[in-house]
Design an enzyme around this catalytic site. Structure first.
Site, PDB file in Angstrom:
ATOM      1  N   TYR A 143     125.674  81.541  49.796  1.00 23.63           N
ATOM      2  CA  TYR A 143     126.879  81.617  48.968  1.00 23.63           C
ATOM      3  C   TYR A 143     127.802  80.462  49.316  1.00 23.63           C
ATOM      4  O   TYR A 143     128.123  80.243  50.488  1.00 23.63           O
ATOM      5  CB  TYR A 143     127.614  82.940  49.218  1.00 23.63           C
ATOM      6  CG  TYR A 143     128.840  83.105  48.352  1.00 23.63           C
ATOM      7  CD1 TYR A 143     128.718  83.250  46.980  1.00 23.63           C
ATOM      8  CD2 TYR A 143     130.121  83.092  48.899  1.00 23.63           C
ATOM      9  CE1 TYR A 143     129.845  83.387  46.173  1.00 23.63           C
ATOM     10  CE2 TYR A 143     131.250  83.244  48.096  1.00 23.63           C
ATOM     11  CZ  TYR A 143     131.098  83.382  46.734  1.00 23.63           C
ATOM     12  OH  TYR A 143     132.202  83.522  45.931  1.00 23.63           O
ATOM     13  N   ASP A 245     128.891  73.462  54.758  1.00 26.60           N
ATOM     14  CA  ASP A 245     129.891  74.417  54.270  1.00 26.60           C
ATOM     15  C   ASP A 245     130.306  75.265  55.469  1.00 26.60           C
ATOM     16  O   ASP A 245     129.576  76.155  55.897  1.00 26.60           O
ATOM     17  CB  ASP A 245     129.282  75.292  53.169  1.00 26.60           C
ATOM     18  CG  ASP A 245     130.268  76.349  52.657  1.00 26.60           C
ATOM     19  OD1 ASP A 245     131.323  76.529  53.289  1.00 26.60           O
ATOM     20  OD2 ASP A 245     129.959  76.982  51.642  1.00 26.60           O
ATOM     21  N   LYS A 272     139.329  79.528  54.259  1.00 29.08           N
ATOM     22  CA  LYS A 272     139.604  80.746  55.050  1.00 29.08           C
ATOM     23  C   LYS A 272     140.573  80.501  56.217  1.00 29.08           C
ATOM     24  O   LYS A 272     141.748  80.324  55.999  1.00 29.08           O
ATOM     25  CB  LYS A 272     138.282  81.354  55.514  1.00 29.08           C
ATOM     26  CG  LYS A 272     137.371  81.661  54.286  1.00 29.08           C
ATOM     27  CD  LYS A 272     136.504  82.855  54.460  1.00 29.08           C
ATOM     28  CE  LYS A 272     135.512  83.000  53.342  1.00 29.08           C
ATOM     29  NZ  LYS A 272     135.603  84.173  52.530  1.00 29.08           N
TER      30      LYS A 272
HETATM   31  C1  PLP Z   1     130.345  79.958  52.990  1.00 24.26           C
HETATM   32  C2  PLP Z   1     131.351  80.065  51.882  1.00 24.26           C
HETATM   33  N1  PLP Z   1     131.603  78.998  51.093  1.00 24.26           N
HETATM   34  C3  PLP Z   1     132.508  79.048  50.111  1.00 24.26           C
HETATM   35  C4  PLP Z   1     133.211  80.196  49.853  1.00 24.26           C
HETATM   36  C5  PLP Z   1     134.215  80.236  48.740  1.00 24.26           C
HETATM   37  O1  PLP Z   1     135.504  80.307  49.262  1.00 24.26           O
HETATM   38  P1  PLP Z   1     136.714  80.883  48.362  1.00 24.26           P
HETATM   39  O2  PLP Z   1     136.478  82.346  48.199  1.00 24.26           O
HETATM   40  O3  PLP Z   1     137.944  80.567  49.172  1.00 24.26           O
HETATM   41  O4  PLP Z   1     136.671  80.140  47.065  1.00 24.26           O
HETATM   42  C6  PLP Z   1     133.001  81.334  50.628  1.00 24.26           C
HETATM   43  C7  PLP Z   1     133.737  82.586  50.390  1.00 24.26           C
HETATM   44  O5  PLP Z   1     133.455  83.633  50.898  1.00 24.26           O
HETATM   45  C8  PLP Z   1     132.044  81.265  51.666  1.00 24.26           C
HETATM   46  O6  PLP Z   1     131.781  82.330  52.426  1.00 24.26           O
END
Ligand code: PLP
Length: 437
Positions: A143, A245, A272
């Site tokens: 994700y 990421d 986050k």
């Molecule tokens: C690994 C990862 N990348 C990207 C995102 C997307 O972040 P956001 O919810 O702040 O758009 C998340 C969200 O949970 C995530 O866990």
């Protein structure tokens, strides 16, 4: 007898008329209705019914110090009195940029955005702008937020995930353009040989490989060092970039989970915890790559903007949170993570039910499987496993513990061994109950 509706039930009835599904984010859904929050304090959350629970979800792993940390409240309150957003630059963004660049060796330059989705999207666009290539590679099931390309294969299922030698590019959203799917190459997590074979077939068409080194949806399995070395070597040899990421994993070490490896990414997306509880994202990495966003260049390869990017409220909250999350705080929290995982493993052993625990640092995930999964496909929950996990989550909730709905816990520095041990005890009770179902 007259049955009185709970406040949460009544609120949800109103919400259902206004928002699809009654919510703005599916993560808060619960049956028969979401609970509505009154307040949070440290590692505790109180709902509008007045019920207190220990918060192991921490707004999907984004609150490293739990709720309403006094230093963050003070910093944000002081900033709010001066204003929350301006069409002027602020010193606060420089301070958070200096702090983050000082924290992680692979960061040379940084730009702030408003979410992890936006940070990943910016990373992919920067990689395309730098290389002049359209395609990306990503791990099956991982994700990365809601950008068309980044979300490919995230919800792949046995009937559509295809041959393991060539995992299919499965759309998440109906109507995703075929062109977007064609531009995403899917590789299996932690399988160097297969990944290298798939990447080799792409020749020099890839802008980047996007990778989360401990992907939450891929069973929260840390990447094997050798897997990352293979990806790094392949990217360098083919003129592609390696994009990490670290939206979730930045909490894992003082400089992010990349500190676990001898591999350096070219770019890192964050979100986050770096916003101290406020909406945030950031993209950081190599100076030459980040320069594609330089508006002073003769030809700007990636014009990049955002109305609320680097707003000073988020910047002061993030800086305050990160300064408090120093090396000693990270080590202490990861120690609690070790205790939680050991407690969970022991509870599973005593209860003697098919279950296991994965994760590292301040994150853990429970699976209703006897054998620890090794990749997305082996982590995929069957219908009975999903039902047992839901029963366990309901038990946690009823016993005063809130988890992320995947069976994941994200710890906060507001916790002590007392809350960790309570989690392990509640898990043991819950697993014993499952045996009687
Ligand atoms: C690994 C990862 N990348 C990207 C995102 C997307 O972040 P956001 O919810 O702040 O758009 C998340 C969200 O949970 C995530 O866990």
């Amino acid at each position: 007898m007259l049955e009185t509706k709970s406040r949460s039930a009544a609120l949800y009835e109103r919400a259902l008329q206004l928002m699809p599904g009654g919510v703005s984010r599916n993560a808060v859904l619960r049956k028969p209705h979401p609970l509505y929050v009154e307040k949070g304090e440290g590692c505790w959350v109180t709902d509008v019914e007045g019920v207190r629970r220990i918060d192991f979800a921490n707004n999907m792993a984004s609150l490293i110090h739990g709720h309403a940390h006094p230093a963050i409240v003070a910093a944000v309150t002081a900033q709010l009195r001066k204003g929350s957003a301006f069409t002027l630059a602020t010193e606060q963004e420089i301070e958070l940029a200096e702090h983050l660049i000082g924290r992680t060796p692979s960061f040379e330059m940084i730009r702030f955005v408003n979410s992890g989705t936006e940070a990943v999207m910016s990373g992919l666009k920067a990689a395309r702008a730098f290389t002049g290539r359209p395609r990306i590679a990503k791990v099956e099931g991982a994700y990365h937020g809601m950008y068309d390309y980044a979300e490919v294969s995230q919800t792949a299922k046995p009937h559509n995930w295809g041959d393991p030698e060539h995992p299919a590019s499965v759309p998440v959203c109906h109507g995703t353009p075929q062109a977007a799917l064609d531009d995403v190459v899917v590789i299996p997590h932690n399988d160097s040989e297969r990944a290298a074979r798939i990447l080799d077939e792409c020749g020099d068409s890839l802008a980047c490989i996007l990778i989360d080194v401990m992907p939450h949806r891929v069973a929260l399995l840390p990447a094997a060092p050798e897997f990352l070395r293979t990806l790094r070597g392949w990217a360098t040899a083919h003129g592609a970039l390696l994009v990490f990421d670290e939206v979730i994993t930045y909490r894992s070490e003082y400089g992010g989970a990349q500190a676990w490896y001898d591999v350096r990414p070219d770019l890192t997306a964050m979100g986050k915890i770096i916003g101290g509880g406020f909406p945030v994202g950031a993209l950081a990495g190599r100076r030459d790559v980040m320069s594609v966003m330089d508006p002073h260049a003769a030809q700007v390869r990636f014009p990049h903007s955002g109305t609320f990017s680097a707003n000073p409220v988020t910047m002061v909250a993030g800086l305050t949170a990160l300064k408090l999350f120093d090396e000693a705080a990270v080590a202490r929290l990861n120690g609690l993570g070790d205790r939680a995982r050991a407690g969970a493993a022991e509870a599973i052993r005593i209860a003697d039910v098919p279950a296991c625990v994965t994760g590292r640092g301040s994150l853990l995930r429970l699976h209703m499987k006897a054998e620890p999964p090794t990749d997305y496909r082996s982590s995929f929950a069957t219908a009975p496993e999903t039902a047992r996990l839901q029963a366990l989550l309901d038990h946690f909730f009823a016993s005063g513990i809130m988890m992320i709905n995947t069976g994941t816990a994200a710890l906060s520095t507001a916790m002590t061994e007392v809350e960790i041990d309570r989690f392990a005890e509640s898990l043991l009770d819950g697993l014993r109950k499952l045996k009687t179902l």
